[in-house]
Write an enzyme that holds these catalytic residues in place. Structure first.
Site, PDB file in Angstrom:
ATOM      1  N   HIS A   1      40.828  40.508  43.745  1.00 50.20           N
ATOM      2  CA  HIS A   1      40.902  40.795  44.498  1.00 50.20           C
ATOM      3  C   HIS A   1      41.606  41.009  46.100  1.00 50.20           C
ATOM      4  CE1 HIS A   1      39.101  37.155  42.326  1.00 50.20           C
ATOM      5  NE2 HIS A   1      38.334  37.297  42.385  1.00 50.20           N
TER       6      HIS A   1
ATOM      7  N   ASP B   1      46.852  40.029  40.850  1.00 52.57           N
ATOM      8  CA  ASP B   1      45.590  40.193  41.042  1.00 52.57           C
ATOM      9  C   ASP B   1      45.432  40.777  41.575  1.00 52.57           C
ATOM     10  OD1 ASP B   1      43.333  40.163  42.010  1.00 52.57           O
ATOM     11  OD2 ASP B   1      43.154  37.995  43.241  1.00 52.57           O
TER      12      ASP B   1
ATOM     13  N   SER C   1      33.663  35.728  43.617  1.00 53.15           N
ATOM     14  CA  SER C   1      34.468  35.995  44.070  1.00 53.15           C
ATOM     15  C   SER C   1      34.103  36.978  45.229  1.00 53.15           C
ATOM     16  CB  SER C   1      35.827  34.983  43.518  1.00 53.15           C
ATOM     17  OG  SER C   1      35.686  36.000  42.432  1.00 53.15           O
TER      18      SER C   1
END
Ligand SMILES: *[C@@H]1O[C@H](CO)[C@@H](O)[C@H](O)[C@H]1NC(C)=O
Ligand SMILES: *[C@@H]1O[C@H](CO)[C@@H](O)[C@H](O)[C@H]1NC(C)=O
Length: 357
Positions: free
Chosen positions: A338, A335, A114
Site C-alpha cells: 500500500h 507494508d 485495498s
C-alpha cells in the site's frame, strides 16, 4: 539448401518482429490518449521532482484516512515533497473546488481491492482540503462504502471486490468464478467507474482467497495466475461492453500498482522498501513493467468502448520510498504494497482528474 532454410527462417523471424512492433504500437496508441487540456501528451512518461507545494493536504486534517495508510509517525518527510512531472507537459494542478462544481450531483465509484481504498481515501482528502468546513457523511454497508460531500451532492463510493469477477461460497468452499460478474449490478447508475484488480490474484497459502477456480464447467484447485487474471479481466471487459453506456458513465482502469518487496529489482542495499527515503531517479524501472500490466493493456486494447487506462505502473514503480513500510499507524509488519496518505495515490488522482475534467 541449408542457407535457403536459414534465409526463410530469417524472413519469418523478421516478419514476426515487425508484427510484434506493430501490435505494440497499436497498444500504446490506444492508451496514450489521456489528454491534459488541449495538448496531447503522454502523462505517464516523466520523472519525480521535488515540489515545495506538496503534499496536497495534511494527514492530521483529513478524517478519512485508515490507520493502515496513515504515516503521520514516519520520521523522514522528504517522500511527501515529490510531484510527478510528465516529459512534455505539466500535470494539471488539482482544484478541489472546481471538481466539486463540475461533479455536482454526480456519483463516482472506485471498484477493486485495498489499492482502490487507498485511492478513494486520497481523493476524499484532496477534495476535503479545498473545503475544510464541508459537511460529509461516511457510510459502510458490507462491500459498499461511501463518502458524501453533502452541500455539493458529490458521492465517492468504494465497492470492495478483490477480483472484479465473483467469488462465491458453495458447498465445496470459496469458488472464484472467472466468467461471472453478478455483483456488477451494484456498479450501475454511476457517473464514473474506476476499476482495479491484481494483488489478490497472486496470493498463495493462507492468504489465497479461493478454494477452487471455476471457468465454464471446469473447476480446478489452481491455475496459472496470469492466465486466471487474463480470463477474469476479459470477463470484466465484456461486462463493461454489455452494461455501461460510456456516454453517460466514464470508465477508467487504474493500472497495476507495484510492490517493493525485492530490493534487488532496483539494486538497493535494503532488501525491500524499508528505509527508502526518496524516489528512484530517471523515468524507467530497471525490470520494466510486469507481465500483469501488459495483460491489462492487451485486454483494454481489445475493447470497443472507451476506457481510460490510468497507467500508474511505471511512475509508481519509481516510488520505492512511498510505502508505509513499518510506519503505518497500525504498527503491524512491513507494508511495501500500500501507499502512505498523503502520498503517491494523490498523483493517481491528479491523473484521474486530468482524464475526467
Ligand atoms: C488517440 O489519438 C490519436 C491521434 O490524435 C487518434 O488517431 C486515435 O484514434 C486516438 N485513440 C483513441 C483510443 O482515442
Ligand atoms: C447513452 O446515454 C446517452 C446520454 O445519457 C443517451 O442519449 C443514449 O440514448 C444512451 N444510449 C443507450 C444505448 O442507452
Amino acid at each position: 539448401m541449408g542457407s535457403h532454410l536459414r534465409a526463410m527462417a530469417f524472413l519469418i523471424l523478421q516478419t514476426m518482429i515487425y508484427l510484434l512492433m506493430f501490435m505494440q504500437m497499436c497498444v500504446s496508441q490506444q492508451v496514450k490518449n489521456v489528454t491534459n487540456g488541449k495538448t496531447k501528451c503522454n502523462l505517464f512518461q516523466g520523472k519525480w521532482v521535488v515540489d515545495s507545494t506538496f503534499p496536497l493536504y495534511q494527514s492530521s486534517r483529513c478524517p478519512f484516512i485508515d490507520d493502515q495508510f496513515n504515516c503521520g509517525a514516519r520520521p523522514d518527510k522528504l517522500y511527501l515533497k515529490y510531484s510527478w512531472k510528465p516529459n512534455s507537459c505539466n500535470l494539471k494542478r488539482f482544484d478541489g473546488k472546481r471538481l466539486l462544481a463540475k461533479w455536482q450531483g454526480k456519483k463516482i465509484m472506485f471498484v477493486g481491492d485495498s489499492l482502490s481504498r487507498n485511492q478513494w481515501q486520497s481523493l476524499a482528502c484532496m477534495i476535503y482540503a479545498s473545503v475544510p468546513n464541508a459537511k460529509t457523511t461516511v457510510t459502510n454497508r458490507g462491500a459498499l462504502s461511501s463518502i458524501i460531500f453533502q452541500e455539493y451532492g458529490v458521492t465517492l463510493f468504494l465497492y470492495r471486490t478483490p477480483y472484479l469477477v465473483d467469488i462465491v461460497q458453495e458447498k465445496i468452499g470459496q469458488v472464484l468464478k472467472l466468467d461471472s460478474i453478478k455483483q456488477g449490478d451494484a456498479w450501475r447508475g454511476m457517473d464514473m467507474l474506476i476499476f482495479n484488480t491484481w494483488h489478490w490474484w497472486t496470493h498463495i497459502g493462507s492468504s489465497q482467497g479461493w478454494d477452487f477456480i471455476q471457468y465454464g464447467s471446469t473447476i480446478a484447485k489452481n491455475m496459472d495466475r496470469w492466465d486466471a487474471f487474463s480470463k477474469g479481466l476479459t470477463t470484466w471487459a465484456r461486462w463493461v461492453e454489455l452494461n455501461v453506456n460510456t456516454t453517460k458513465t466514464k470508465v477508467a482502469f487504474q493500472g497495476i500498482s507495484p510492490t517493493h518487496y525485492s530490493g534487488k529489482e532496483w539494486s538497493s542495499t535494503s532488501s525491500n522498501c524499508l528505509g527508502e527515503k526518496q524516489p528512484l531517479s530517471g523515468s524507467s524501472y530497471p525490470t520494466g513493467q510486469p507481465k500483469e500490466a501488459n495483460i491489462v493493456k492487451k485486454v483494454l486494447s481489445g475493447m470497443k468502448k472507451k476506457v481510460y487506462l490510468i497507467d500508474i505502473t511505471t511512475l509508481s514503480q519509481l516510488r520505492t520510498d512511498a510505502h508505509p513500510s513499518t510506519y503505518s499507524a497500525t504498527k503491524s509488519g512491513n507494508d511495501c504494497s500500500h501507499w502512505c496518505l498523503p502520498g503517491l495515490p494523490d498523483t493517481w488522482n491528479q491523473l484521474l482528474y486530468a482524464a475526467f475534467t
